[in-house]
Motif scaffolding. Structure first.
Motif, mmCIF file in Angstrom:
data_model
loop_
_atom_site.group_PDB
_atom_site.id
_atom_site.type_symbol
_atom_site.label_atom_id
_atom_site.label_comp_id
_atom_site.label_asym_id
_atom_site.label_seq_id
_atom_site.Cartn_x
_atom_site.Cartn_y
_atom_site.Cartn_z
ATOM 1 N N GLY A 191 -21.396 18.062 17.161
ATOM 2 C CA GLY A 191 -22.228 19.186 18.077
ATOM 3 C C GLY A 191 -23.599 18.238 17.716
ATOM 4 N N THR A 192 -24.023 17.814 16.832
ATOM 5 C CA THR A 192 -25.583 17.598 16.157
ATOM 6 C C THR A 192 -25.709 15.743 16.723
ATOM 7 O OG1 THR A 192 -25.780 18.173 14.201
ATOM 8 C CG2 THR A 192 -27.001 16.828 14.044
ATOM 9 N N SER A 193 -24.358 15.489 16.661
ATOM 10 C CA SER A 193 -23.906 13.402 16.663
ATOM 11 C C SER A 193 -24.078 13.159 18.431
ATOM 12 C CB SER A 193 -23.158 13.144 16.175
ATOM 13 O OG SER A 193 -22.948 13.442 14.646
ATOM 14 N N ALA A 194 -23.616 15.020 19.126
ATOM 15 C CA ALA A 194 -23.861 14.726 20.499
ATOM 16 C C ALA A 194 -24.811 14.588 20.624
ATOM 17 C CB ALA A 194 -22.330 15.556 21.097
ATOM 18 N N ALA A 195 -25.671 15.241 20.678
ATOM 19 C CA ALA A 195 -26.769 16.050 20.877
ATOM 20 C C ALA A 195 -27.491 14.313 20.593
ATOM 21 C CB ALA A 195 -27.798 17.043 20.648
ATOM 22 N N ALA A 196 -27.744 14.036 19.533
ATOM 23 C CA ALA A 196 -28.144 13.381 19.397
ATOM 24 C C ALA A 196 -28.189 11.334 20.499
ATOM 25 C CB ALA A 196 -27.697 11.702 17.939
ATOM 26 N N TRP A 197 -26.895 11.195 20.909
ATOM 27 C CA TRP A 197 -26.101 10.481 21.307
ATOM 28 C C TRP A 197 -27.076 10.628 23.065
ATOM 29 C CZ3 TRP A 197 -23.442 6.011 22.034
ATOM 30 C CH2 TRP A 197 -23.389 5.596 23.792
ATOM 31 N N ALA A 198 -26.880 11.968 23.126
ATOM 32 C CA ALA A 198 -26.940 12.933 24.847
ATOM 33 C C ALA A 198 -29.256 12.252 24.920
ATOM 34 C CB ALA A 198 -26.997 14.428 25.112
ATOM 35 N N SER A 199 -29.571 12.036 23.666
ATOM 36 C CA SER A 199 -31.081 11.707 24.140
ATOM 37 C C SER A 199 -31.670 10.671 24.215
ATOM 38 C CB SER A 199 -31.330 12.314 22.932
ATOM 39 O OG SER A 199 -31.408 11.759 21.363
ATOM 40 N N GLY A 200 -29.998 9.625 24.431
ATOM 41 C CA GLY A 200 -30.933 8.475 24.198
ATOM 42 C C GLY A 200 -30.411 7.810 26.216
ATOM 43 N N ALA A 201 -31.173 6.805 26.746
ATOM 44 C CA ALA A 201 -31.341 6.459 27.990
ATOM 45 C C ALA A 201 -30.243 5.978 27.951
ATOM 46 C CB ALA A 201 -32.213 6.378 28.313
ATOM 47 N N HIS A 202 -28.485 6.210 27.994
ATOM 48 C CA HIS A 202 -27.211 5.469 27.476
ATOM 49 C C HIS A 202 -27.364 5.778 29.500
ATOM 50 C CE1 HIS A 202 -27.553 5.657 23.413
ATOM 51 N NE2 HIS A 202 -27.038 6.655 23.478
ATOM 52 N N HIS A 203 -26.910 6.186 29.931
ATOM 53 C CA HIS A 203 -27.391 6.241 31.031
ATOM 54 C C HIS A 203 -26.755 7.224 32.429
ATOM 55 C CE1 HIS A 203 -24.199 9.639 29.359
ATOM 56 N NE2 HIS A 203 -24.012 9.187 28.447
ATOM 57 N N ALA A 204 -26.900 7.757 33.800
ATOM 58 C CA ALA A 204 -27.262 8.522 34.046
ATOM 59 C C ALA A 204 -26.360 9.416 34.958
ATOM 60 C CB ALA A 204 -28.013 8.469 35.231
ATOM 61 N N PRO A 205 -25.273 10.844 34.305
ATOM 62 C CA PRO A 205 -23.803 11.600 34.305
ATOM 63 C C PRO A 205 -24.517 11.831 36.081
ATOM 64 C CG PRO A 205 -25.570 12.509 32.569
ATOM 65 C CD PRO A 205 -26.524 11.536 32.830
ATOM 66 N N GLU A 206 -25.082 11.923 37.116
ATOM 67 C CA GLU A 206 -25.270 12.632 37.858
ATOM 68 C C GLU A 206 -24.886 11.643 39.132
ATOM 69 O OE1 GLU A 206 -27.566 13.282 35.690
ATOM 70 O OE2 GLU A 206 -28.162 15.138 35.339
ATOM 71 N N ALA A 207 -25.284 10.498 38.350
ATOM 72 C CA ALA A 207 -25.070 9.432 39.869
ATOM 73 C C ALA A 207 -23.406 8.756 39.599
ATOM 74 C CB ALA A 207 -25.926 8.118 39.255
ATOM 75 N N SER A 208 -23.092 8.841 38.502
ATOM 76 C CA SER A 208 -21.762 8.448 37.826
ATOM 77 C C SER A 208 -20.962 9.270 38.921
ATOM 78 C CB SER A 208 -21.679 8.519 36.393
ATOM 79 O OG SER A 208 -21.533 9.303 36.230
ATOM 80 N N LEU A 209 -21.157 10.674 39.132
ATOM 81 C CA LEU A 209 -20.089 11.027 39.741
ATOM 82 C C LEU A 209 -19.400 11.196 41.297
ATOM 83 C CD1 LEU A 209 -20.830 14.358 37.561
ATOM 84 C CD2 LEU A 209 -19.624 12.864 37.289
ATOM 85 N N THR A 210 -20.956 10.240 41.699
ATOM 86 C CA THR A 210 -20.893 9.888 43.193
ATOM 87 C C THR A 210 -19.373 9.914 43.106
ATOM 88 O OG1 THR A 210 -23.507 9.625 43.226
ATOM 89 C CG2 THR A 210 -22.437 9.308 45.042
ATOM 90 N N GLY A 211 -19.472 10.436 44.664
ATOM 91 C CA GLY A 211 -17.960 9.678 44.863
ATOM 92 C C GLY A 211 -16.153 10.081 44.147
ATOM 93 N N LYS A 212 -16.521 10.543 43.004
ATOM 94 C CA LYS A 212 -15.286 10.812 42.004
ATOM 95 C C LYS A 212 -14.223 12.164 43.188
ATOM 96 C CE LYS A 212 -16.781 7.495 38.958
ATOM 97 N NZ LYS A 212 -15.560 6.818 38.281
ATOM 98 N N SER A 213 -14.798 13.228 43.247
ATOM 99 C CA SER A 213 -14.551 14.090 43.565
ATOM 100 C C SER A 213 -12.754 14.668 43.875
ATOM 101 C CB SER A 213 -14.815 15.038 44.282
ATOM 102 O OG SER A 213 -15.264 14.308 46.062
ATOM 103 N N ASP A 214 -12.560 12.920 44.860
ATOM 104 C CA ASP A 214 -11.362 12.516 44.976
ATOM 105 C C ASP A 214 -10.739 11.833 43.990
ATOM 106 O OD1 ASP A 214 -11.425 14.503 47.226
ATOM 107 O OD2 ASP A 214 -12.542 13.255 48.687
ATOM 108 N N ALA A 215 -11.164 10.437 43.869
ATOM 109 C CA ALA A 215 -11.281 9.695 42.629
ATOM 110 C C ALA A 215 -10.050 10.122 41.346
ATOM 111 C CB ALA A 215 -11.749 8.183 42.982
ATOM 112 N N VAL A 216 -11.548 11.207 40.952
ATOM 113 C CA VAL A 216 -10.678 11.065 39.473
ATOM 114 C C VAL A 216 -9.211 11.226 39.138
ATOM 115 C CG1 VAL A 216 -11.503 12.327 37.136
ATOM 116 C CG2 VAL A 216 -13.034 11.235 38.749
ATOM 117 N N LEU A 217 -8.904 13.115 39.967
ATOM 118 C CA LEU A 217 -7.712 12.984 39.533
ATOM 119 C C LEU A 217 -7.004 12.918 41.346
ATOM 120 C CD1 LEU A 217 -6.421 14.932 37.510
ATOM 121 C CD2 LEU A 217 -6.709 17.163 38.327
ATOM 122 N N PRO A 218 -5.603 12.574 40.714
ATOM 123 C CA PRO A 218 -4.964 12.551 42.550
ATOM 124 C C PRO A 218 -4.524 13.490 42.647
ATOM 125 C CG PRO A 218 -3.790 10.558 39.904
ATOM 126 C CD PRO A 218 -5.033 11.403 39.630
#
Length: 536
Positions: A397-424
């Motif tokens: 939990g501590t490690s994940a929170a530290a990673w999440a605090s960094g500017a690695h990515h934008a999860p909201e943007a990464s989900l765009t268009g995924k609803s039909d593509a991730v799971l067949p």
């Protein structure tokens, strides 16, 4: 049918923890206390999984007997692990257990103390000396942690099953986990939830067997998900096989300490008393001691189980008395009248490979608890399963929170268009039968007694089940059927990984017994580490 969650009030979070047993709840609390927005998802209710399985009479929890005992406990973990435990992770576990106990007590969790701590039965399974021993009560833990999670603002997402991870590329082109695909059984829909980091705390693989001392949803499917996204497994062949009751009640753990005062059907000979006395020192089966003869006699008794009779002393030791009292109160029967026992799949000593920060090697993905491996080996000291969940849950939990605090990515943007593509959008009518068939194969070929012929037959059977599922795939929009299919596919992949590792370890060591290679081979005193390519 599929909902993309990107609203912070509706579950999108910095850290998503999947699994709500001891490890998962610890991870969620640690991440929230580190300042992250946290959601805690679980296939069952919050406070579930093997940690809260009703067929066990209690949870032991050990720690070093003071700071001067840390090194000895770390050494003992490696000694009991018989050459396949990671010394660095063993040290983290040993050093972290004491502080973990203190954190529990600070939260108001009442830990049981031994009245006669010097009794022989309070030496942990496989250990060589007494440690700091506690009994971890489930109700007390649930109450204390429930209050702490609510105070920390952790969003609870019960009855959501992990089906997949969502990934995207970070700013430097690295692949990162940015969310999950969950099946929410109540509205019967798939949900894609964005997260800057994900922690897997989903438990072991006991549910892959027909006879198990875990909840049936503990299928190891998250291990398959992690494999498909680039993580690796370590030591998956080491699965604790425990004696459990088949009569007068079923699916209940047997108190191994009572072997000392028992007779076991099919076990005869000059050294029977010595073998039973030695077998009383540990719950899980081990191939590395002479007392494996006790378990082999139980196996020979067949599905009905071996009859166990007792010649009890007038005064039972405290550890046994507690079990007998619990049994009578829970089932209205007296185990002193005799029971039948058979081998049951229980806990996992191996799983997803992590490092000292609980990182899996896949950016943004962390893991803790029984779904992981490395900190244990071929055998595991009793009470360290609970300690493992506490220690590495907090770290994850501590490690994940530290990673999440960094500017690695934008999860909201990464989900765009995924609803039909991730799971067949394909489901198979063969999925439920395949899961039942898998459990039968694992029960028959991968319990106490294993052999090359049996394991190869198991692999062939798994391949046939995979082909049946694949051959019956059809377009589908029903979330329940899609989840059912992915569940069977992932369970089959994890089972294949286990059997592959069992084949590769052509010796008998700890929890792994090969009837065609019954001795320990010093050249194989090393972990088996495998990725997806090693399994397919």
């Amino acid at each position: 049918m599929t909902r993309v969650v990107t609203d912070g009030t509706d579950g999108c979070c910095d850290v998503l923890v999947v699994g709500a047993g001891i490890a998962g709840t610890q991870a969620a609390l640690a991440a929230a206390q580190s300042g992250a927005r946290v959601a805690l998802a679980s296939a069952g209710s919050t406070f579930s999984g093997s940690s809260f399985f009703a067929g066990t009479w209690g949870l032991g929890l050990i720690a070093p007997d003071g700071e001067n005992d840390v090194d000895d406990l770390a050494d003992a973990i490696c000694e009991v692990g018989r050459g396949v435990a990671d010394p660095a992770l063993a040290r983290v576990l040993a050093a972290g257990a004491g502080p973990a106990v203190a954190r529990l007590q600070a939260l108001g969790c009442e830990l049981q103390e031994a009245g006669n701590a010097g009794e022989r039965d309070f030496i942990p399974c496989f250990d060589r000396k007494h440690r700091s021993w506690h009994g971890l009560g489930r109700e007390s833990y649930r109450a204390a942690m429930g209050t702490a999670l609510a105070a920390a603002g952790v969003a609870l997402l019960p009855h959501r099953e992990l089906l997949d991870l969502v990934s995207s590329s970070s700013q430097d082109g690295e692949k990162c986990v940015t969310g999950t695909v969950l099946y929410d059984s109540e509205p019967n829909e798939l949900q894609i939830i964005g997260a800057k980091a994900v922690v897997l705390a989903t438990g072991g693989v006991g549910g892959l067997y027909r006879r198990t001392l875990t909840m049936p949803d503990v299928l190891g499917t998250a291990q398959a998900v992690a494999l498909r996204h680039g993580a690796r497994l370590v030591n998956p062949e080491f699965i604790q096989i425990m004696p459990g009751l088949t009569a007068p009640v079923r699916d209940v753990v047997f108190n191994e300490r009572t072997f000392r005062y028992a007779s076991v059907e099919g076990l005869d000979g000059r050294f029977t008393g010595e073998l039973l006395d030695e077998r009383a020192g540990h719950g899980p089966f081990t191939a590395s001691r002479a007392d494996r003869a006790v378990d082999l006699a139980v196996v020979a008794a067949g599905d009905a189980g071996a009859q166990v009779g007792y010649h009890l002393p007038e005064r039972l030791p405290e550890f046994m008395q507690t079990y007998f009292d619990w049994f009578r109160a829970s089932f209205g029967r007296d185990p002193a009248d005799g029971v039948r026992i058979a081998p049951y799949a229980h806990a996992s000593n191996g799983g997803i490979r992590i490092d000292a920060a609980a990182a899996t090697g896949v950016s943004g993905l962390y893991a803790c608890g029984e779904c992981t491996g490395g900190m244990h080996g071929a055998d595991r000291i009793g009470g360290l399963s609970s300690a493992n969940g506490l220690v590495f849950g907090h770290i994850a939990g501590t490690s994940a929170a530290a990673w999440a605090s960094g500017a690695h990515h934008a999860p909201e943007a990464s989900l765009t268009g995924k609803s039909d593509a991730v799971l067949p959008r394909l489901a198979s009518r063969e999925a439920p039968g395949a899961l039942a068939g898998l459990r039968g194969l694992m029960q028959e070929r991968c319990m106490v007694v294993r052999s090359e012929d049996g394991l190869l037959a198991c692999l062939a059977g798994l391949h046939e089940l995979e082909e049946r599922v694949q051959g019956a795939l059809e377009p589908c929009e029903d979330a329940r059927q899609l989840a059912e299919t992915r569940r069977a596919q992932d369970a089959l992949l994890t089972a294949r990984a286990l059997v592959t590792a069992m084949l590769a370890r052509r010796e008998s060591r700890g929890a792994h017994f090969r009837a065609d290679a019954p001795d320990e081979d010093p050249a194989q005193a090393r972990p088996i580490i495998m990725g997806l390519a090693d399994v397919l």
